[in-house]
Write a protein that holds these residues in place. Sequence first.
Motif: not given
Length: 264
Positions: A12-36
Motif C-alpha cells: 500500500v503506497t503512502g500508507s504511513t497515515g490517512g486513507i493508506g494507513k487505514a487500508i493497510a490496517t484493514g488488509l493486515a486484519a484480513a491476514g495479509a502480509r502488508v508492506a508499509i
Amino acid sequence: MHIELGGKTALVTGSTGGIGKAIATGLAAAGARVAINGRGAERVAAAIEAIGARCPGAELIAAPGDIGTADGVAAVVAALPAVDILVNNAGIFAPQGFFDIPDSEWTRFFEVNVLSGVRLARAYMPGMLAANWGRIVFISSESALHIPAEMIHYGVSKTAQLAVSRGLAELTAGTGVTVNSVLPGPTRSDGVEDFLTAMAGGGGGGIDDIAAGFVKQLRPTSLLQRFATVEEVANMVVYACSKQASATNGAALRVEGGIVRTIA
C-alpha cells in the motif's frame, strides 16, 4: 462475509497515515502480509508500530521510498520484488488557482499521482498474470468526475488514473487478476485540516465547522453531507482486494457519499 487474505502479500503506497494507513490496517486484519510505504523510514516504522498494535500478530514490513520518482519506485521494487495486491494510494493535492499553476506543478502532480501507479503496475502486474491471481487498486477521487475549480491539476491527474486502471483491466481478460479504481469523496485524512484551513482563507472557526461549510458550499450534491472517515473508504478497498471480489474488474467504485449525481 469474512475476508481472509492469508498467504497474500500487499503493498500500500503512502500508507504511513490517512486513507493508506487505514487500508493497510484493514488488509493486515484480513491476514495479509502488508508492506508499509512512505518517504521516510521513521514514519514507516511508526506506522508499523501503530498498525501492529491494532492487529496483533500481523506481518508488517517496511518499504520506504519516494514513489513519486522513478528511482524511488525502483528501490521499493528491489526490496519487494513481487506482491499479490498493489494499492496505489499515494497522492498529493493542493488548492491552487488554474492561472497560478506552473508547468512544474502539473509535472509533479502527474509524477506522483499517475506515474507512480503506472511504474508499480508495470513492475508487479506481469507476476500477477503469471500466477493467475492478483489485485491492483488505484485510489482515485470523485474529483476525477467532477473536476474541482480550486485544483484542476489534481482532478486531471485523478481522471488519468481511471483511464490507466481501465486500460490495465483490459489486459487481465480471462485471468484471476483484477484492476479497479476507488473514488473517495471528501475524507478526514491526514493533511485535510491544512487543506480546509487554506480553503477557508484563515477565516477562523473550528475544523468541524469548516468541513461542514466545505461540503455545503463546494460539494452541495453530497448525500452523506459530511466528510467520510478513512475507515469507510478502506472498507471498500479491502473488499476490492479480496478473493470475494473476483467478478469486480475494470470498475470505478465510488465511496463519495453520493456527490456524483448519476445512476450509473
